[in-house]
Design an enzyme around this catalytic site. Structure first.
Site, PDB file in Angstrom:
ATOM      1  N   ASN A  47      -7.006  -2.270   2.631  1.00  0.00           N
ATOM      2  CA  ASN A  47      -6.168  -3.316   3.198  1.00  0.00           C
ATOM      3  C   ASN A  47      -4.936  -2.679   3.818  1.00  0.00           C
ATOM      4  O   ASN A  47      -4.314  -1.810   3.211  1.00  0.00           O
ATOM      5  CB  ASN A  47      -5.717  -4.297   2.115  1.00  0.00           C
ATOM      6  CG  ASN A  47      -6.830  -5.197   1.647  1.00  0.00           C
ATOM      7  OD1 ASN A  47      -7.804  -5.425   2.347  1.00  0.00           O
ATOM      8  ND2 ASN A  47      -6.689  -5.727   0.444  1.00  0.00           N
ATOM      9  N   ARG A  50     -13.569  -5.856   0.994  1.00  0.00           N
ATOM     10  CA  ARG A  50     -13.699  -4.406   0.753  1.00  0.00           C
ATOM     11  C   ARG A  50     -14.887  -4.100  -0.155  1.00  0.00           C
ATOM     12  O   ARG A  50     -15.619  -3.141   0.082  1.00  0.00           O
ATOM     13  CB  ARG A  50     -12.411  -3.835   0.170  1.00  0.00           C
ATOM     14  CG  ARG A  50     -11.283  -3.771   1.176  1.00  0.00           C
ATOM     15  CD  ARG A  50     -10.022  -3.196   0.577  1.00  0.00           C
ATOM     16  NE  ARG A  50      -9.580  -4.058  -0.514  1.00  0.00           N
ATOM     17  CZ  ARG A  50      -8.877  -3.658  -1.562  1.00  0.00           C
ATOM     18  NH1 ARG A  50      -8.530  -2.393  -1.690  1.00  0.00           N
ATOM     19  NH2 ARG A  50      -8.506  -4.502  -2.489  1.00  0.00           N
TER      20      ARG A  50
END
Length: 89
Positions: free
Chosen positions: A36, A18
């Site tokens: 996520n 990320r």
């Protein structure tokens, strides 16, 4: 501006995916989010055609050195939220 929904599968959680995705979004002037979800990473990306293509290619080739993308799903979308930047949630 086009909008894309991307689900990325493989070793993409707990490896900085990320963080690197957010850096790539800034590099390619992409707005949206990365987060996520269960066993994959979900990305909403908004940008012009060329920037989106480069961003998606970079992300799916493995956004972080420790990640390994096995496959991904990509679709056009129409997000109602008005994004002013790219955020990791």
């Amino acid at each position: 501006m086009k909008q894309k929904h991307l689900q990325v599968f493989g070793t993409v959680q707990g490896v900085g995916f990320r963080y690197y995705t957010q850096r790539l979004a800034n590099k390619y002037n992409i707005l949206g989010t990365v987060q996520n979800v269960d066993d994959y990473v979900e990305i909403y990306a908004i940008g012009n055609d060329d920037d989106l293509e480069q961003f998606i290619n970079a992300v799916t080739e493995g956004a972080s050195p420790a990640s390994h993308v096995t496959h991904y799903e990509l679709e056009d979308t129409n997000v109602s939220e008005d994004f002013s930047d790219f955020k990791s949630i």
